[in-house]
Design a protein around this motif. Structure first.
Motif, PDB file in Angstrom:
ATOM      1  N   GLN A  38      11.251  55.925  34.715  1.00 37.07           N
ATOM      2  CA  GLN A  38      10.181  56.911  34.830  1.00 37.07           C
ATOM      3  C   GLN A  38      10.456  57.815  36.037  1.00 37.07           C
ATOM      4  OE1 GLN A  38       7.460  57.294  32.770  1.00 37.07           O
ATOM      5  NE2 GLN A  38       8.168  55.640  31.423  1.00 37.07           N
ATOM      6  N   GLU A  97      10.433  60.897  38.687  1.00 34.25           N
ATOM      7  CA  GLU A  97       9.381  61.802  39.151  1.00 34.25           C
ATOM      8  C   GLU A  97       9.620  63.220  38.655  1.00 34.25           C
ATOM      9  OE1 GLU A  97       8.997  61.582  43.348  1.00 34.25           O
ATOM     10  OE2 GLU A  97       8.460  59.451  43.376  1.00 34.25           O
ATOM     11  N   ARG A  98      10.880  63.601  38.563  1.00 42.93           N
ATOM     12  CA  ARG A  98      11.221  64.940  38.079  1.00 42.93           C
ATOM     13  C   ARG A  98      12.236  64.804  36.953  1.00 42.93           C
ATOM     14  NH1 ARG A  98      11.199  65.228  43.617  1.00 42.93           N
ATOM     15  NH2 ARG A  98       9.658  66.632  44.563  1.00 42.93           N
ATOM     16  N   GLY A 131       4.526  57.391  32.334  1.00 43.53           N
ATOM     17  CA  GLY A 131       4.160  56.275  33.202  1.00 43.53           C
ATOM     18  C   GLY A 131       3.378  55.197  32.471  1.00 43.53           C
TER      19      GLY A 131
END
Length: 240
Positions: A24, A26-27, A141
């Protein structure tokens, strides 16, 4: 367990399918990549993305759809895809595994989403019908309150007993899918300066053993004993 660690698969025609992955970021650039089904490869075992099975199939720069199974570990399929230039992996269940998906520990070598059988069939149909199939990933997420829950996982014994069809199984079930807990060492690819708390997430019948034996069965037996004073163990299991 009503929790899903979601990695949505979005097709070029706008359809979206909920998959799972512990990866997962973040960007992540939601670029659409060409999509190819490994099963169109020239080798008979290409659908399972085993070592060397994708030779002769153009997957460079593409996301590859592979079937689960074939006695090939899920993470090894990603190694095969990466070795021939694929950028990501979509892992689809066969009919026996149905909708039971897993969020593997983060040892995948590339982004990989695990989807259910019926969704895999729809994606294969899209690939067959499109002259230029494309796909992108959406990382969402942890999602709570998912359904169906509770549900029997594909690797669990659903019953009834083949030897005695009148006996239904399992007697009692407990959470055993995507169980998150502390772990004594790092999981996944080695990273520089990897320190701090470590964890793992595992699915299996052994994961549900503790809760089934301690919480569920104990509570059920206590509740049953409250109604029937002279109950014995054999009567208790017969009534479950």
């Amino acid at each position: 367990m009503d929790r899903n660690i979601r990695m949505t698969v979005k097709l070029g025609n706008g359809l979206e399918f909920n998959g799972e992955s512990l990866y997962q970021p973040e960007r992540y650039n939601r670029t659409f990549y060409p999509l190819v089904y490994a099963g169109v490869g020239p080798k008979p075992d290409a659908i399972f993305c085993g070592n060397g099975s994708l030779d002769g199939l153009d997957v460079k720069g593409k996301i590859v759809l592979c079937d689960r199974g074939g006695d090939i570990a899920r993470t090894d399929k990603g190694v095969t895809v990466q070795s021939v230039g694929g950028v990501s992996l979509i892992l689809t269940n066969g009919p026996l595994d149905g909708y039971s998906t897993l969020a593997d520990p983060h040892d995948h070598v590339l982004p990989a989403s695990h989807i259910g059988y019926s969704d895999g069939v729809k994606i294969k149909s899209y690939i067959s019908a499109s002259s230029n199939p494309t796909v992108s990933f959406i990382f969402e997420g942890t999602i709570l309150g998912t359904s169906p829950a509770p549900a029997i996982a594909s690797f669990s014994s659903g019953g009834p007993s083949l030897a005695s069809p009148g006996i239904l199984k399992p007697d009692i079930t407990g959470p055993g899918v995507r169980v998150l807990a502390a772990w004594p060492f790092d999981v996944g690819p080695s990273t520089v300066n990897s320190t701090g708390p470590t964890f793992n997430i595992i699915s299996g019948t052994s994961m549900s053993t503790y809760s089934s034996s301690q919480w569920h069965s104990g509570g059920a037996q206590g509740r049953t004993s409250g109604f029937i004073q002279d109950i014995v163990e054999s009567m208790f299991y017969s009534g479950l």
